[in-house]
Write a protein that holds these residues in place. Sequence first.
Motif, short mmCIF file in Angstrom:
data_model
loop_
_atom_site.label_atom_id
_atom_site.label_comp_id
_atom_site.label_asym_id
_atom_site.label_seq_id
_atom_site.Cartn_x
_atom_site.Cartn_y
_atom_site.Cartn_z
N ARG A 88 0.82 -1.22 0.00
CA ARG A 88 0.00 0.00 0.00
C ARG A 88 0.85 1.27 0.00
N LEU A 89 2.10 1.16 0.45
CA LEU A 89 2.99 2.32 0.39
C LEU A 89 3.23 2.79 -1.04
N THR A 90 3.07 1.89 -2.00
CA THR A 90 3.37 2.24 -3.39
C THR A 90 2.36 3.22 -3.97
N GLY A 91 1.31 3.52 -3.24
CA GLY A 91 0.36 4.54 -3.67
C GLY A 91 0.84 5.95 -3.37
N ARG A 92 1.92 6.10 -2.63
CA ARG A 92 2.41 7.42 -2.25
C ARG A 92 3.28 8.03 -3.35
N LEU A 130 -3.42 -4.60 -5.02
CA LEU A 130 -3.12 -3.64 -6.09
C LEU A 130 -4.39 -3.30 -6.87
N ASP A 131 -5.25 -4.29 -7.08
CA ASP A 131 -6.53 -4.02 -7.75
C ASP A 131 -7.37 -3.04 -6.93
N GLU A 132 -7.41 -3.25 -5.62
CA GLU A 132 -8.20 -2.37 -4.75
C GLU A 132 -7.66 -0.95 -4.76
N ALA A 181 1.73 4.80 -7.51
CA ALA A 181 2.56 5.91 -7.95
C ALA A 181 3.69 5.43 -8.84
N GLY A 182 4.19 4.23 -8.57
CA GLY A 182 5.24 3.65 -9.39
C GLY A 182 4.66 2.61 -10.34
N GLU A 183 5.53 2.08 -11.17
CA GLU A 183 5.12 1.07 -12.15
C GLU A 183 5.36 -0.33 -11.57
#
Length: 331
Positions: free
Chosen positions: A71-75, A107-109, A114-116
Motif C-alpha cells: 500500500r505504500l506504493t500509492g504514495r 493492487l486491484d483495490e 505511484a510507481g510502475e
Amino acid sequence: MPTSQHDTRADRLWVPLLTQYRRRDGAAEIDPDRTAAHLSFIRPWVGQFLLAGSTGDGWEMSLEQLLVLVRLTGRRDLFEGSRFLVGALRPTTEGVVEWARAIEGTLDEMKTTAGEFRGLAVCPPVDAGASQSDIVRHYERVLAETRSDIAVYQLPQVTHCSIEPETMRSLAANPRVTMFKDTSGADAVALSGFTGPLMVRGAEGGYVDNLKPSGLYDGWLLSTGNAFGSQLRRMIDLLDAGREEEAKAVSRVLTVVVNEMFAAAGKLSFGNPFSNANRAVDHLWAHGAGWADAPAPLTISGNEIPRELLETASDIVGRFPTLPERGYLGR
C-alpha cells in the motif's frame, strides 16, 4: 520530493528495500514512516525496488505486514517515477500462490500506484530434494494462477535447490517471465550462455566486472543499494561516461567494504546478514554524527542491532566521506 535523475527505462540498478520497524506492545511492527524516510533518502540514486525481498524480510513477515508495504506504493512522494517488484517468498507453491493473489488483489483495490508495478519475485520451493521438474511445475502453477509478470529468483542459500540453465530456458519461454535474478554467486545460468529475459545479479562484489558488455549481467539487484546507493550509482555513471577504470576503482573499494560489513553482520545469531549489515549502515545515515545516541534499529524479530555492529559500521563507513552532522531524519 524531486524524482530521481536517472532513466529507469534503461536503469541497471535495482534494490531490495529494507523494511523498518518500531516497537509496539513489546513486539516489532512495520514503521511505514521510517520506511518512507529511508526510501526518500536513497531515491536520488535508486529508482527500482524489490519490496519484501530477502533483505526486506520477505521470508519472515506476515501477509498483513507485506500488504502494508504494497500500500505504500500509492504514495507519489515516494514512488512516482519508480518501478517496483513485490516478493512472494513462501516455502511452498501453495503459499506463493496465496500471497501472490493477495498482492494482486490489494493492487486491484488501490486502482493505481505511484510507481510502475513490474511483477512478482518468486523463488523455487524450499526443498533440498526438489528436482528440475518439480521446479518447473512450481513456476507453471504460479504462472497459471496469477496474472502478473514473474521475476525468477535464484536463492539456493534459502531454498536449498538451484535452477539449472536448461530449466531457466524452459521457464523463459513464457513471455510473463521477464527477469532472472541470481544471488547464488555461482552464476551457472549466466555462464551457460543464457540470453533470455533481463538478467540481474544479486551476489555482492566485483560489481563492474559482472556488468555487460564485459560481464554477464544486464544489471544488479543489490541489498547494498540501501546503504551505498550513491557508490553504486557512481559506478554506473562512470561506465556510461566511458571511464571504466575509475568505475573499477570504486568497485574494488566497495567490494572490500561490503565483504567486511557482511562478515561482521554474519556473526549475529538473528536475522540475515544482508539485512542486518544494511540496517546498521542506514542507522548512521539516518542519525549522522549523533548515531550513538539514537535508539538502535529494530529487526523484524524484535531484536536490536547491537552496538558492536553499529561501531563496526561506523569504522567502515569512515572510509567514505565523513558522516553529516545531521542525518536524513533531521536529528
